[in-house]
Design an enzyme around this catalytic site. Structure first.
Site, PDB file in Angstrom:
ATOM      1  N   ASP A 183       6.019  61.674  -3.681  1.00 49.10           N
ATOM      2  CA  ASP A 183       5.024  62.251  -2.771  1.00 49.10           C
ATOM      3  C   ASP A 183       3.887  61.305  -2.414  1.00 49.10           C
ATOM      4  O   ASP A 183       2.785  61.740  -2.087  1.00 49.10           O
ATOM      5  CB  ASP A 183       4.437  63.504  -3.436  1.00 49.10           C
ATOM      6  CG  ASP A 183       3.914  63.213  -4.836  1.00 49.10           C
ATOM      7  OD1 ASP A 183       3.678  62.035  -5.145  1.00 49.10           O
ATOM      8  OD2 ASP A 183       3.750  64.167  -5.622  1.00 49.10           O
ATOM      9  N   GLU A 225      13.417  64.080  -5.878  1.00 45.17           N
ATOM     10  CA  GLU A 225      12.306  64.940  -6.337  1.00 45.17           C
ATOM     11  C   GLU A 225      11.763  65.767  -5.169  1.00 45.17           C
ATOM     12  O   GLU A 225      10.558  65.869  -4.940  1.00 45.17           O
ATOM     13  CB  GLU A 225      11.196  64.117  -7.000  1.00 45.17           C
ATOM     14  CG  GLU A 225      10.318  64.933  -7.934  1.00 45.17           C
ATOM     15  CD  GLU A 225       9.247  64.090  -8.615  1.00 45.17           C
ATOM     16  OE1 GLU A 225       9.537  63.527  -9.677  1.00 45.17           O
ATOM     17  OE2 GLU A 225       8.113  64.029  -8.097  1.00 45.17           O
ATOM     18  N   GLU A 230      -0.964  64.499  -1.937  1.00 44.54           N
ATOM     19  CA  GLU A 230       0.474  64.520  -2.235  1.00 44.54           C
ATOM     20  C   GLU A 230       1.176  65.781  -1.731  1.00 44.54           C
ATOM     21  O   GLU A 230       2.342  65.723  -1.331  1.00 44.54           O
ATOM     22  CB  GLU A 230       0.707  64.366  -3.745  1.00 44.54           C
ATOM     23  CG  GLU A 230       0.384  62.984  -4.289  1.00 44.54           C
ATOM     24  CD  GLU A 230      -1.098  62.772  -4.580  1.00 44.54           C
ATOM     25  OE1 GLU A 230      -1.907  63.698  -4.348  1.00 44.54           O
ATOM     26  OE2 GLU A 230      -1.450  61.671  -5.042  1.00 44.54           O
ATOM     27  N   HIS A 290      -6.014  60.127 -13.033  1.00 49.11           N
ATOM     28  CA  HIS A 290      -6.080  59.303 -11.821  1.00 49.11           C
ATOM     29  C   HIS A 290      -6.198  60.049 -10.505  1.00 49.11           C
ATOM     30  O   HIS A 290      -6.345  59.425  -9.458  1.00 49.11           O
ATOM     31  CB  HIS A 290      -4.885  58.353 -11.758  1.00 49.11           C
ATOM     32  CG  HIS A 290      -3.591  59.032 -11.375  1.00 49.11           C
ATOM     33  ND1 HIS A 290      -3.265  59.322 -10.070  1.00 49.11           N
ATOM     34  CD2 HIS A 290      -2.563  59.485 -12.120  1.00 49.11           C
ATOM     35  CE1 HIS A 290      -2.081  59.914 -10.032  1.00 49.11           C
ATOM     36  NE2 HIS A 290      -1.634  60.030 -11.267  1.00 49.11           N
ATOM     37  N   ARG A 329      -6.951  61.769  -7.011  1.00 47.61           N
ATOM     38  CA  ARG A 329      -8.019  61.620  -6.029  1.00 47.61           C
ATOM     39  C   ARG A 329      -8.882  62.870  -5.913  1.00 47.61           C
ATOM     40  O   ARG A 329     -10.088  62.787  -5.721  1.00 47.61           O
ATOM     41  CB  ARG A 329      -7.423  61.333  -4.647  1.00 47.61           C
ATOM     42  CG  ARG A 329      -7.003  59.892  -4.488  1.00 47.61           C
ATOM     43  CD  ARG A 329      -6.299  59.653  -3.173  1.00 47.61           C
ATOM     44  NE  ARG A 329      -5.815  58.276  -3.166  1.00 47.61           N
ATOM     45  CZ  ARG A 329      -6.346  57.299  -2.441  1.00 47.61           C
ATOM     46  NH1 ARG A 329      -7.346  57.538  -1.641  1.00 47.61           N
ATOM     47  NH2 ARG A 329      -5.859  56.081  -2.511  1.00 47.61           N
ATOM     48  N   HIS A 378      -6.257  53.901 -15.503  1.00 45.99           N
ATOM     49  CA  HIS A 378      -5.634  53.600 -14.204  1.00 45.99           C
ATOM     50  C   HIS A 378      -6.465  52.541 -13.475  1.00 45.99           C
ATOM     51  O   HIS A 378      -7.689  52.518 -13.596  1.00 45.99           O
ATOM     52  CB  HIS A 378      -5.597  54.896 -13.393  1.00 45.99           C
ATOM     53  CG  HIS A 378      -4.668  54.880 -12.221  1.00 45.99           C
ATOM     54  ND1 HIS A 378      -5.001  54.301 -11.025  1.00 45.99           N
ATOM     55  CD2 HIS A 378      -3.412  55.380 -12.068  1.00 45.99           C
ATOM     56  CE1 HIS A 378      -3.994  54.452 -10.173  1.00 45.99           C
ATOM     57  NE2 HIS A 378      -3.020  55.101 -10.776  1.00 45.99           N
TER      58      HIS A 378
END
Ligand code: UD1
Ligand code: UDP
Length: 378
Positions: free
Chosen positions: A96, A118, A132, A212, A214, A245
């Protein structure tokens, strides 16, 4: 032989595509041709190295602190040029990310069939995970072969009108990757950073942390850092191992907030083998990662998921993951409960994400389609 252009942009895509590349390399019908968009740089190189993958095409698109629009713009141009030059029979994407969405669109514009590994994960909320959830919905619209990891993901696709004949339930390739690596890890444990090796030698317990996303924003990150600091103070004998990350927004904030606490180890991202070993040896995990939620059941680990919603409800239903969100008090309460529970032991259950043969199923579907005419394949 027909060319399948396999697109990989970030760490998790490399890990989850590695089994497909391996399996497809044995095919007498399909030729996997690996393209790294380089949406990630160091973290992608680490994942490729773990599986001995050397991409044939490298687009090297990462810039520090890249914006979604600027990355997308670079991807559109370079990906389209590659498709024009190479004219693959099929484009295969996984997951994604921005690389996935743009590659799927570029292939669609050129009438090249897209396979989506996926496929069908949905949180039902376009803001979480951001961006995503949008990326995967767009990828679905452009996809011809939908490789759903679970029956739940397949149901999501059916609800959106994807024809039954185009949906293939395969299991998640993360299970293939993990099983492939796990044997080697048990035989020859990969060395961890010295501070971690010291913890393991002394038999000290630790919680493994990754963050991590956003959509967390500065406020969410602050809540997570506050909760970790409080837990570290309340439990001086317990350690928190946190491979940070490389996203500068995350890295700078976390270093500033947690950099000088004796029982919090901030370390660089680990290689895949090393990370699996670190998960295996952890007391439990606190994470907002998608892949970690899928790996935890195979390792019989509990995860406090630092998100409000998840597109992997199977792991919650199976009792491995608990949705905690990114609010300080809720994280603290859930961690304390799990610490108490961990001491009394947790029964082992099996993974809902597959049997380790997802890559073989994906390859078989594509081989059959490659031998049929476009009108015949689903
Ligand atoms: C991306 C994906 C996310 C996936 C995650 C896996 C999108 C929008 N996001 O998020 O879906 O879960 O990867 O980790 O596709 N950076 C480095 N070196 C690296 C990798 C990243 O320095 O090896 C830094 C760069 O400054 C880069 C920034 O991290 O600009 C953000 O990278 P990006 O791929 O845009 O987003 P992620 O947050 O990593
Ligand atoms: N991982 C890794 N090293 C680390 C942290 C994670 O190899 O230091 C692996 C982890 O095992 C999983 C994948 O990276 O397979 C998850 O990647 P990430 O959390 O970055 O992305 P997401 O899965 O959320 O898209």
């Amino acid at each position: 032989m027909k060319d399948v252009l396999i697109i990989i942009g970030t760490r998790p895509e490399a890990i989850k595509m590695a089994p497909v590349i391996r399996r497809m390399s044995e095919s007498s019908i399909l030729r996997p041709r690996v393209c790294s968009t380089g949406q990630h740089r160091e973290m992608l190189a680490q994942a490729f190295a773990a599986f001995d993958i050397a991409p044939e095409f490298e687009l090297r698109l990462m810039t520090r602190g890249q914006s979604l629009a600027a990355l997308s713009g670079r991807l559109f141009n370079t990906m389209d040029a590659l498709l024009e030059e190479r004219r693959p029979w099929c484009v295969l994407v996984q997951g994604d990310t921005t690389s996935v969405m743009i590659a799927a669109l570029c292939a669609f514009y050129r009438h090249i069939p897209v396979g989506h590994v996926e496929a069908g994960l949905r949180s039902g909320n376009l803001q979480q995970p951001f961006p995503e959830e949008l990326n995967r919905r767009v990828a679905t619209l452009a996809t011809r072969f939908h490789f759903a990891p679970t029956p739940t993901a397949a149901d999501n696709l059916r609800r959106e009108g994807v024809p039954e004949s185009r949906i293939h339930i395969t299991g998640n390739t993360i299970v293939d990757a993990l099983l492939y690596m796990r044997e080697g890890i048990r035989d020859a444990p990969p060395p961890l950073p010295p501070a971690m090796e010291a913890l393991l030698r002394k038999g000290l317990s630790y919680v493994l942390v990754t963050v991590h996303r956003r959509e967390l924003g500065a406020e969410g990150l602050q809540h997570i850092c506050n909760a970790l600091r409080t837990l570290a103070r309340r439990h001086p004998d317990l350690f928190f191992v946190y491979p940070v990350h490389l996203n500068p927004r995350i890295r700078e904030h976390v270093r500033a907030e947690l950099g000088n606490i004796a029982n919090i180890l901030l370390i660089p991202p680990l290689g895949y083998k090393e990370f699996l070993r670190a998960m295996d040896a952890a007391l439990f995990i606190m994470s907002d990662s998608g892949g970690v939620q899928e790996e935890a059941p195979s390792l019989n680990k509990q995860v406090l998921v630092l998100r409000e919603v998840t597109e992997r409800p199977e792991a919650v239903e199976a009792g491995f993951c608990r949705l905690v969100g990114a609010q300080e008090e809720r994280i603290l309460q859930a961690a304390e409960e799990l610490l108490a529970q961990e001491r009394s032991g947790i029964p082992s259950r099996s993974t809902p994400f597959g049997d380790g043969h997802a890559a073989a199923r994906i390859t078989t579907v594509l081989e059959r389609a490659a031998q049929a005419s476009p009108e015949e394949y689903p």
